[in-house]
Design a protein around this motif. Structure first.
Motif, PDB file in Angstrom:
ATOM      1  N   UNK A   1      -2.957   4.079   3.294  1.00  0.00           N
ATOM      2  CA  UNK A   1      -1.731   4.603   2.556  1.00  0.00           C
ATOM      3  C   UNK A   1      -2.005   4.155   1.022  1.00  0.00           C
ATOM      4  N   UNK A   2      -1.849   5.280   0.016  1.00  0.00           N
ATOM      5  CA  UNK A   2      -2.215   4.834  -1.530  1.00  0.00           C
ATOM      6  C   UNK A   2      -1.032   4.666  -2.339  1.00  0.00           C
ATOM      7  N   UNK A   3       0.391   4.626  -1.604  1.00  0.00           N
ATOM      8  CA  UNK A   3       1.350   4.283  -2.495  1.00  0.00           C
ATOM      9  C   UNK A   3       2.316   3.377  -1.530  1.00  0.00           C
ATOM     10  N   UNK A   4       3.103   2.599  -2.429  1.00  0.00           N
ATOM     11  CA  UNK A   4       4.180   1.815  -1.850  1.00  0.00           C
ATOM     12  C   UNK A   4       4.903   2.708  -0.796  1.00  0.00           C
ATOM     13  N   UNK A   5       5.542   2.243   0.362  1.00  0.00           N
ATOM     14  CA  UNK A   5       6.503   3.164   1.215  1.00  0.00           C
ATOM     15  C   UNK A   5       7.451   3.831   0.479  1.00  0.00           C
ATOM     16  N   UNK A   6       8.050   3.320  -0.337  1.00  0.00           N
ATOM     17  CA  UNK A   6       9.387   4.051  -1.052  1.00  0.00           C
ATOM     18  C   UNK A   6       8.953   5.347  -1.766  1.00  0.00           C
ATOM     19  N   UNK A   7       7.667   5.432  -2.164  1.00  0.00           N
ATOM     20  CA  UNK A   7       7.230   6.546  -2.945  1.00  0.00           C
ATOM     21  C   UNK A   7       7.179   7.830  -1.925  1.00  0.00           C
ATOM     22  N   UNK A   8       6.899   7.578  -0.797  1.00  0.00           N
ATOM     23  CA  UNK A   8       6.984   8.372   0.151  1.00  0.00           C
ATOM     24  C   UNK A   8       8.268   9.400   0.650  1.00  0.00           C
ATOM     25  N   UNK A   9       9.381   8.706   0.081  1.00  0.00           N
ATOM     26  CA  UNK A   9      10.808   9.099   0.485  1.00  0.00           C
ATOM     27  C   UNK A   9      11.525   9.608  -0.783  1.00  0.00           C
ATOM     28  N   UNK A  10      11.851  10.816  -0.783  1.00  0.00           N
ATOM     29  CA  UNK A  10      13.005  11.206  -1.928  1.00  0.00           C
ATOM     30  C   UNK A  10      14.354  11.449  -0.988  1.00  0.00           C
TER      31      UNK A  10
END
Length: 272
Positions: free
Chosen positions: A218-227
């Motif tokens: 996973x390349x990003x923090x969890x929150x970055x995947x959820x708009x």
């Protein structure tokens, strides 16, 4: 229907309802160790003996009579819905499985074709737009759960409450539901409540993450995947999981539970 997804130690010291992507490999190995003083050599999901499983015909009468009489301590384990669906995506959609192939054969090509999902390639270091692909996967997951199209929902992303409920509806009762995010504390409470043939020191137990290492990191923090749209989809799919298992819907970056699970509420709402 019986008790699908239910495992029990051969000594009948404890009963566990498996919820996929919620530390089930580690829990199964702890159960195996607590009877035999050694770990199963391989993925515990492949074990055909040393542990009673509902999927093994000879185990079914033993599990059924135990659970219906509540002869043993029974528990399960849950996980934040945001991190669980992300883990499912990286493991089952992007990852290469133990057999060296993609999960469920033609499913990934179907997703690439119908939803425009990219999954990367181990040869090129799995380089692809993780956020965009994950959000498209969420649409697919929602379609399978809401409309059972283009396929039935998979156990790895169907709601935890659905897994947990079959045990209750068919006559079982949980003594404990633990959070993956506070695994050692919760598992210690389980071990303190039961007597096992072999002593288990949780501090010495490795994590058996059978899905690790065969897919992209996973390349990003969890929150970055959820708009906003992704959060709406997640809530549509997992509203009951957030409510019953006390997770924070409003902040995808907060993986920790925000309250204690009310077992009476779980049994009342999932036993209907």
């Amino acid at each position: 229907m019986g008790f699908p997804g239910t495992w029990m130690t051969e000594s009948e010291s404890v009963v566990y309802r498996v919820v996929p992507k919620c530390a089930c490999s580690t829990i199964g190995q702890i159960m195996f160790y607590s009877d035999h003083g050694e770990f199963f050599d391989g993925d515990i999901h492949d074990a055909q003996d040393g542990l009673h499983k509902w999927s093994l015909e000879h185990s079914q009468p033993k599990i059924e009579s135990n659970v219906k009489a509540h002869n043993s301590y029974a528990f399960t384990c849950v996980r934040n819905p945001y991190t669980r669906i992300l883990s499912s995506f990286f493991d089952k959609i992007c990852g290469i499985q133990r057999n060296g192939r993609r999960y469920r054969g033609n499913m990934v090509p179907l997703l690439i074709q119908r939803y425009g999902i990219e999954v990367g390639d181990p040869e090129t270091g799995f380089e692809f737009d993780q956020v965009q692909s994950f959000r498209r996967f969420l649409l697919f997951a929602r379609d399978t759960i809401r409309w059972r199209r283009p396929m039935e929902p998979d156990i790895h992303w169907s709601a935890m409450s659905g897994h947990v409920s079959t045990f209750i509806v068919n006559g079982g009762r949980y003594d404990k539901i633990i959070h993956t995010e506070a695994f050692n504390d919760g598992m210690q409470q389980v071990m303190d409540a039961i007597e096992t043939p072999q002593a288990v020191d949780l501090g010495d137990i490795p994590r058996f993450n059978e899905s690790e290492g065969h897919g992209p990191k996973r390349a990003h923090p969890v929150e970055d995947y959820f708009d906003d749209l992704s959060m709406h989809l997640v809530y549509e799919i997992y509203k009951r999981d957030f409510d019953l298992f006390k997770y924070d819907f409003d902040n995808p970056g907060n993986k920790m539970p925000i309250g204690e699970i009310d077992l009476d509420e779980v049994h009342a709402k999932l036993g209907e």
